[in-house]
Design a protein around this motif. Sequence first.
Motif, PDB file in Angstrom:
ATOM      1  N   TRP A 152       0.607  -3.671   1.134  1.00 35.28           N
ATOM      2  CA  TRP A 152      -0.080  -4.842   0.464  1.00 35.28           C
ATOM      3  C   TRP A 152      -1.318  -4.576  -0.303  1.00 35.28           C
ATOM      4  O   TRP A 152      -1.019  -4.908  -1.735  1.00 35.28           O
ATOM      5  CB  TRP A 152      -0.490  -6.077   1.399  1.00 35.28           C
ATOM      6  CG  TRP A 152      -1.306  -7.097   0.793  1.00 35.28           C
ATOM      7  CD1 TRP A 152      -2.449  -7.355   0.897  1.00 35.28           C
ATOM      8  CD2 TRP A 152      -0.703  -8.121   0.031  1.00 35.28           C
ATOM      9  NE1 TRP A 152      -2.789  -8.357   0.107  1.00 35.28           N
ATOM     10  CE2 TRP A 152      -1.850  -8.665  -0.425  1.00 35.28           C
ATOM     11  CE3 TRP A 152       0.451  -8.441  -0.442  1.00 35.28           C
ATOM     12  CZ2 TRP A 152      -1.835  -9.840  -1.399  1.00 35.28           C
ATOM     13  CZ3 TRP A 152       0.674  -9.630  -1.404  1.00 35.28           C
ATOM     14  CH2 TRP A 152      -0.747 -10.481  -1.884  1.00 35.28           C
ATOM     15  N   THR A 153      -2.257  -3.975   0.019  1.00 29.35           N
ATOM     16  CA  THR A 153      -3.489  -3.599  -0.867  1.00 29.35           C
ATOM     17  C   THR A 153      -3.160  -2.787  -1.792  1.00 29.35           C
ATOM     18  O   THR A 153      -3.528  -2.818  -3.070  1.00 29.35           O
ATOM     19  CB  THR A 153      -4.589  -2.971   0.044  1.00 29.35           C
ATOM     20  OG1 THR A 153      -4.906  -3.664   1.279  1.00 29.35           O
ATOM     21  CG2 THR A 153      -5.802  -2.745  -0.588  1.00 29.35           C
ATOM     22  N   ALA A 154      -2.217  -1.830  -1.687  1.00 32.14           N
ATOM     23  CA  ALA A 154      -1.917  -0.860  -2.908  1.00 32.14           C
ATOM     24  C   ALA A 154      -1.052  -1.682  -3.814  1.00 32.14           C
ATOM     25  O   ALA A 154      -1.394  -1.466  -5.082  1.00 32.14           O
ATOM     26  CB  ALA A 154      -0.842   0.256  -2.270  1.00 32.14           C
ATOM     27  N   LEU A 155      -0.017  -2.352  -3.526  1.00 30.24           N
ATOM     28  CA  LEU A 155       0.498  -3.316  -4.460  1.00 30.24           C
ATOM     29  C   LEU A 155      -0.307  -4.302  -5.039  1.00 30.24           C
ATOM     30  O   LEU A 155       0.080  -4.553  -6.226  1.00 30.24           O
ATOM     31  CB  LEU A 155       1.789  -4.219  -3.844  1.00 30.24           C
ATOM     32  CG  LEU A 155       2.888  -3.077  -3.255  1.00 30.24           C
ATOM     33  CD1 LEU A 155       4.022  -4.069  -2.640  1.00 30.24           C
ATOM     34  CD2 LEU A 155       3.613  -2.426  -4.222  1.00 30.24           C
ATOM     35  N   PHE A 156      -1.259  -4.768  -4.584  1.00 30.33           N
ATOM     36  CA  PHE A 156      -2.244  -5.705  -5.074  1.00 30.33           C
ATOM     37  C   PHE A 156      -2.906  -5.232  -6.152  1.00 30.33           C
ATOM     38  O   PHE A 156      -3.419  -5.595  -7.094  1.00 30.33           O
ATOM     39  CB  PHE A 156      -3.060  -6.458  -3.963  1.00 30.33           C
ATOM     40  CG  PHE A 156      -3.983  -7.520  -4.370  1.00 30.33           C
ATOM     41  CD1 PHE A 156      -3.225  -8.718  -4.587  1.00 30.33           C
ATOM     42  CD2 PHE A 156      -5.139  -7.327  -4.764  1.00 30.33           C
ATOM     43  CE1 PHE A 156      -4.089 -10.001  -5.100  1.00 30.33           C
ATOM     44  CE2 PHE A 156      -5.997  -8.357  -5.334  1.00 30.33           C
ATOM     45  CZ  PHE A 156      -5.527  -9.586  -5.388  1.00 30.33           C
ATOM     46  N   THR A 157      -3.588  -3.760  -5.689  1.00 31.66           N
ATOM     47  CA  THR A 157      -4.208  -3.117  -6.456  1.00 31.66           C
ATOM     48  C   THR A 157      -3.586  -2.646  -7.957  1.00 31.66           C
ATOM     49  O   THR A 157      -3.913  -2.851  -8.948  1.00 31.66           O
ATOM     50  CB  THR A 157      -4.776  -1.839  -6.037  1.00 31.66           C
ATOM     51  OG1 THR A 157      -5.691  -2.297  -4.827  1.00 31.66           O
ATOM     52  CG2 THR A 157      -5.641  -1.260  -6.882  1.00 31.66           C
ATOM     53  N   LEU A 183      -4.075   4.332  -5.748  1.00 33.47           N
ATOM     54  CA  LEU A 183      -3.417   3.583  -4.731  1.00 33.47           C
ATOM     55  C   LEU A 183      -3.734   3.939  -3.217  1.00 33.47           C
ATOM     56  O   LEU A 183      -3.510   3.445  -2.496  1.00 33.47           O
ATOM     57  CB  LEU A 183      -2.028   3.660  -5.013  1.00 33.47           C
ATOM     58  CG  LEU A 183      -1.342   3.018  -6.393  1.00 33.47           C
ATOM     59  CD1 LEU A 183       0.124   3.170  -6.583  1.00 33.47           C
ATOM     60  CD2 LEU A 183      -2.142   1.634  -6.554  1.00 33.47           C
ATOM     61  N   GLY A 184      -3.883   5.538  -3.245  1.00 34.58           N
ATOM     62  CA  GLY A 184      -4.237   5.987  -2.054  1.00 34.58           C
ATOM     63  C   GLY A 184      -5.604   5.470  -1.147  1.00 34.58           C
ATOM     64  O   GLY A 184      -5.292   5.124  -0.049  1.00 34.58           O
ATOM     65  N   ILE A 185      -6.575   5.429  -1.954  1.00 34.16           N
ATOM     66  CA  ILE A 185      -7.730   4.625  -1.689  1.00 34.16           C
ATOM     67  C   ILE A 185      -7.563   3.177  -1.315  1.00 34.16           C
ATOM     68  O   ILE A 185      -7.798   2.861  -0.141  1.00 34.16           O
ATOM     69  CB  ILE A 185      -8.943   4.861  -2.632  1.00 34.16           C
ATOM     70  CG1 ILE A 185      -9.152   6.460  -2.799  1.00 34.16           C
ATOM     71  CG2 ILE A 185     -10.192   4.203  -2.186  1.00 34.16           C
ATOM     72  CD1 ILE A 185      -9.692   7.105  -1.654  1.00 34.16           C
ATOM     73  N   ALA A 186      -6.624   2.725  -2.001  1.00 36.64           N
ATOM     74  CA  ALA A 186      -6.482   1.280  -1.783  1.00 36.64           C
ATOM     75  C   ALA A 186      -5.828   0.990  -0.473  1.00 36.64           C
ATOM     76  O   ALA A 186      -6.202   0.214   0.191  1.00 36.64           O
ATOM     77  CB  ALA A 186      -5.534   0.515  -3.102  1.00 36.64           C
ATOM     78  N   ALA A 187      -4.657   1.978  -0.042  1.00 36.01           N
ATOM     79  CA  ALA A 187      -3.860   1.709   0.963  1.00 36.01           C
ATOM     80  C   ALA A 187      -4.813   2.103   2.130  1.00 36.01           C
ATOM     81  O   ALA A 187      -4.689   1.453   3.398  1.00 36.01           O
ATOM     82  CB  ALA A 187      -2.648   2.644   0.862  1.00 36.01           C
ATOM     83  N   VAL A 192      -7.695   0.286   6.898  1.00 35.10           N
ATOM     84  CA  VAL A 192      -8.929   0.059   7.810  1.00 35.10           C
ATOM     85  C   VAL A 192      -9.415  -1.487   7.873  1.00 35.10           C
ATOM     86  O   VAL A 192      -9.750  -1.891   8.957  1.00 35.10           O
ATOM     87  CB  VAL A 192     -10.049   0.691   7.003  1.00 35.10           C
ATOM     88  CG1 VAL A 192     -11.689   0.348   7.620  1.00 35.10           C
ATOM     89  CG2 VAL A 192     -10.002   2.344   7.065  1.00 35.10           C
ATOM     90  N   LEU A 193      -9.021  -2.285   6.904  1.00 31.88           N
ATOM     91  CA  LEU A 193      -9.322  -3.606   7.021  1.00 31.88           C
ATOM     92  C   LEU A 193      -8.408  -4.339   8.207  1.00 31.88           C
ATOM     93  O   LEU A 193      -8.891  -5.328   8.611  1.00 31.88           O
ATOM     94  CB  LEU A 193      -9.279  -4.488   5.481  1.00 31.88           C
ATOM     95  CG  LEU A 193     -10.246  -4.087   4.581  1.00 31.88           C
ATOM     96  CD1 LEU A 193      -9.899  -4.528   3.267  1.00 31.88           C
ATOM     97  CD2 LEU A 193     -11.575  -4.666   4.975  1.00 31.88           C
TER      98      LEU A 193
END
Length: 250
Positions: A152-157, A183-187, A192-193
């Motif tokens: 989700w975070t990767a797609l949202f970013t 995207l790697g850092i976002a994922a 972690v969240l």
Amino acid sequence: MADAEIPAPAPSAGPAASKRSDLPVRLASAVVMLAVAGLAVWRGGVALDGFIALVGLVVYGEYVRLAARIAPDPARMTAAVITGAIYIGWAALALIVMPVPLLIGVMGLVIATDTGAYFTGRALGGPKIAPRISPSKTWSGLAGGMAAAGVWTALFTLGGAWLISAIGPVGPSLAEALHIANLGIAALAGAVLAIAAQAGDFYESWLKRRAGVKDSSRLIPGHGGFFDRVDGLLPVAIIVGTAWALGASA
């Protein structure tokens, strides 16, 4: 003459049947909650801030109710009340100050975590994380929640980067969005969240166990209380909102 066969007792309606009977109520409540929250986000401004503040006050009231069943003396009750005010108030303030797109991202991350954990845990099962606190939580479910939150975070970013690329001279570009977004850092951040969201869930489960109750309240038919619904959102809001505020002020 053969003995007459004694008929076996009819199977009782267990928890599974009870859950199935509650499903229409749960679905109706979920639709209403999503509609109200969506309307508040769509209106934005004072309406959104007021909605977050109101939910925060209700959650705090439920927290105090749990604390009152746990605290053995006035001193510990006072400490619990102050702790809850800081915890829930900080999360509500973080949600209020963050921009709406980030708020949507945070809410989506928590939903993705819960959904991924639920379906992965049911499908794979395996060892429990803390059976005395939350018997249904498994390590496989946590992994599934982390994976879903990372996606989700990767797609949202990526979506945000695509919108930013639209400002450029060539217009919206997926290639430019992929260049902008890490995207790697976002994922990794999403995974972690997801752990933080699960920690918030465990914290509320621990409070309910100590208080000897199943739900924080009965305000939402089929779902329990507001605290039951936002337990995972609180720590994520604190982390993301504080990080955004610090970044914006730097």
